[in-house]
Enzyme design. Structure first.
Site, short mmCIF file in Angstrom:
data_model
loop_
_atom_site.label_atom_id
_atom_site.label_comp_id
_atom_site.label_asym_id
_atom_site.label_seq_id
_atom_site.Cartn_x
_atom_site.Cartn_y
_atom_site.Cartn_z
N LYS A 1 -68.66 76.71 1.66
CA LYS A 1 -67.91 77.37 0.59
C LYS A 1 -68.17 76.72 -0.76
O LYS A 1 -68.33 75.49 -0.83
CB LYS A 1 -66.43 77.24 0.96
CG LYS A 1 -65.46 77.85 0.03
CD LYS A 1 -64.08 77.75 0.62
CE LYS A 1 -63.28 76.70 -0.12
NZ LYS A 1 -61.87 76.74 0.07
N LYS B 1 -59.82 66.93 6.21
CA LYS B 1 -59.73 66.08 5.01
C LYS B 1 -59.39 64.63 5.37
O LYS B 1 -59.79 63.72 4.67
CB LYS B 1 -58.74 66.65 4.00
CG LYS B 1 -59.17 68.01 3.49
CD LYS B 1 -59.06 68.16 1.99
CE LYS B 1 -59.77 69.44 1.62
NZ LYS B 1 -59.99 69.74 0.28
N LYS C 1 -64.40 73.39 -5.73
CA LYS C 1 -64.19 72.66 -6.98
C LYS C 1 -64.57 71.21 -6.88
O LYS C 1 -65.09 70.63 -7.81
CB LYS C 1 -62.69 72.67 -7.32
CG LYS C 1 -62.17 73.88 -7.92
CD LYS C 1 -60.70 73.66 -8.19
CE LYS C 1 -59.84 74.61 -7.41
NZ LYS C 1 -59.43 74.14 -6.10
N1 AQP Z 1 -65.58 79.77 -2.64
C1 AQP Z 1 -64.52 80.54 -2.59
N2 AQP Z 1 -64.65 81.86 -2.30
C2 AQP Z 1 -63.57 82.66 -2.25
N3 AQP Z 1 -62.30 82.24 -2.47
C3 AQP Z 1 -62.12 80.94 -2.76
N4 AQP Z 1 -61.03 80.21 -3.02
C4 AQP Z 1 -61.38 78.93 -3.27
N5 AQP Z 1 -62.73 78.79 -3.17
C5 AQP Z 1 -63.21 80.02 -2.84
C6 AQP Z 1 -59.67 80.76 -3.03
O1 AQP Z 1 -59.00 80.25 -4.17
C7 AQP Z 1 -57.60 80.09 -3.83
C8 AQP Z 1 -57.12 78.73 -4.27
O2 AQP Z 1 -57.80 77.75 -3.60
P1 AQP Z 1 -57.50 76.22 -3.87
O3 AQP Z 1 -58.22 75.79 -5.03
O4 AQP Z 1 -56.03 75.95 -3.92
O5 AQP Z 1 -58.00 75.56 -2.55
P2 AQP Z 1 -59.37 75.58 -1.88
O6 AQP Z 1 -59.58 76.88 -1.16
O7 AQP Z 1 -59.43 74.34 -1.02
O8 AQP Z 1 -60.41 75.49 -3.08
P3 AQP Z 1 -61.55 74.46 -3.29
O9 AQP Z 1 -62.22 74.86 -4.56
O10 AQP Z 1 -62.41 74.34 -2.07
O11 AQP Z 1 -60.74 73.13 -3.55
P4 AQP Z 1 -61.02 71.68 -3.00
O12 AQP Z 1 -62.46 71.39 -3.37
O13 AQP Z 1 -60.06 70.80 -3.74
O14 AQP Z 1 -60.76 71.68 -1.53
C9 AQP Z 1 -57.45 80.35 -2.35
O15 AQP Z 1 -56.94 81.67 -2.18
C10 AQP Z 1 -58.86 80.26 -1.83
O16 AQP Z 1 -59.07 81.07 -0.69
#
Ligand code: AQP
Length: 326
Positions: free
Chosen positions: A192, A111, A195
């Site tokens: 992946k 990041k 969001k």
């Molecule tokens: N695509 C995914 N498939 C399975 N599990 C997922 N998680 C997130 N995306 C997927 C799981 O959701 C939980 C919370 O995640 P988070 O939102 O705190 O952080 P993240 O994993 O970094 O999610 P994002 O959506 O990718 O956020 P950004 O875009 O802000 O970096 C975790 O248990 C994660 O594994």
């Protein structure tokens, strides 16, 4: 009863990936564990956010957790930022964390490359996460493989603190579910579903309309051999759709492969589009009722009260152990 804890960062709309990868797992474990579930709004601030949008997301996330099957009677549900003892604990933990450890975290490395002027908060993110986990003595933290390193760091920090100042924390363990699949971006299935992804066509938001969900799935990137076969290395697009269909229906990948054998991508995509959109529409119905009712504030009040009481106890103990007490 052992404790588990999960938080989701409100950095964008709650996605199908969050639902399948995190919330569905918490729902399946809520009978067996003392469960803590929060909205990680302080973590969201590590990357610049629009304050109005962020604010609006907070209650939406809580309502969505419950609409997805989280039982407020079996979970302690709260907003991270309403517990002021957590960032206070985080500072004390920062003083027990080595700079090298924090800067070695893969998420920080990735990041910080994406943003030219990244914040100090991005570096200290895993220490705040350690405070999230350690204040309530969580035994297990269900996480995707990408977050495993952060839970291990929380454990290392706790171990060092216990060794230096005396037993204070339970040592947490990451819980990597065997069934927990990573949902991929529909447009670029090598990455992946996230969001904060800029192209919304690859991401299914749990707030999307039925039409949008169906359109996105029908237009998902797939290879050209037209075989419904699970092979994440060579056929990530179709494998991702198989994962989605299997998670939503509870049917195995093998069953789905068999049923759609020889039927081509169009038919299979129509099936995935229909079951996914119907499933999400049912969740949205419940979500709307919750958002319009008074229940949410009561759930958050009860959750934060319990969370603050626990965190205050742990914070006071830490201060006492460290000698910063009157
Ligand atoms: N695509 C995914 N498939 C399975 N599990 C997922 N998680 C997130 N995306 C997927 C799981 O959701 C939980 C919370 O995640 P988070 O939102 O705190 O952080 P993240 O994993 O970094 O999610 P994002 O959506 O990718 O956020 P950004 O875009 O802000 O970096 C975790 O248990 C994660 O594994």
């Amino acid at each position: 009863m052992k404790k588990i804890l999960t938080g989701i960062k409100p950095t964008g709309d709650f996605t199908l990936g969050n639902y399948i990868g995190a919330i569905k797992q918490m729902v399946s474990m809520q009978e067996e564990y003392d469960s803590y579930l929060f909205v990680a709004d302080l973590h969201a601030l590590t990357i610049p956010q629009d304050p109005k949008e962020l604010h609006e997301r907070l209650k939406k996330f809580i309502a969505m957790y419950i609409a997805c099957g989280i039982d407020p009677k079996k979970n302690t549900i709260y907003l991270q930022s309403e517990n002021e003892y957590i960032p206070a604990m985080s500072y004390l933990l920062e003083c027990t964390t080595q700079y090298g450890e924090a800067s070695r975290m893969i998420q920080f490395k990735e990041k910080s490359k994406e943003h030219s002027n990244f914040s100090v908060g991005l570096l200290t993110y895993p220490v705040l996460m350690a405070a999230d986990i350690l204040y309530c003595d969580a035994d297990y933290v269900p996480v995707g493989i990408d977050q495993k390193q952060h839970v291990e760091l929380a454990r290392d920090i706790a171990e060092r603190f216990n060794h230096r100042y005396g037993d204070t924390f339970v040592l947490p363990e990451p819980m990597i579910s065997k069934s927990g699949v990573k949902i991929r971006d529909l447009k670029d299935p090598t990455k992946k579903m996230s969001k904060s992804e800029e192209n919304p066509q690859g991401v299914i938001s749990m707030f999307d309309t039925k039409e949008d969900i169906e359109k996105k799935i029908m237009r998902a990137t797939t290879d050209s051999d037209n075989q419904i076969k699970y092979d994440m290395d060579h056929k990530p697009g179709i494998s991702n759709l198989l994962n989605i269909a299997s998670s939503i229906t509870g049917r195995t990948i093998e069953e789905l492969e068999k049923e759609f054998d020889g039927q081509g991508y169009g038919t299979f995509k129509k099936y995935v589009a229909s079951i996914t959109s119907e499933h999400i529409m049912k969740i949205q119905e419940k979500y709307q009722q919750l958002l319009n009712g008074k229940e949410l504030d009561q759930i958050l009040d009860e959750g934060i009260q319990k969370s603050r009481t626990l965190a205050k106890g742990k914070y006071d103990l830490m201060k006492q152990r460290m000698g910063v007490i009157r």
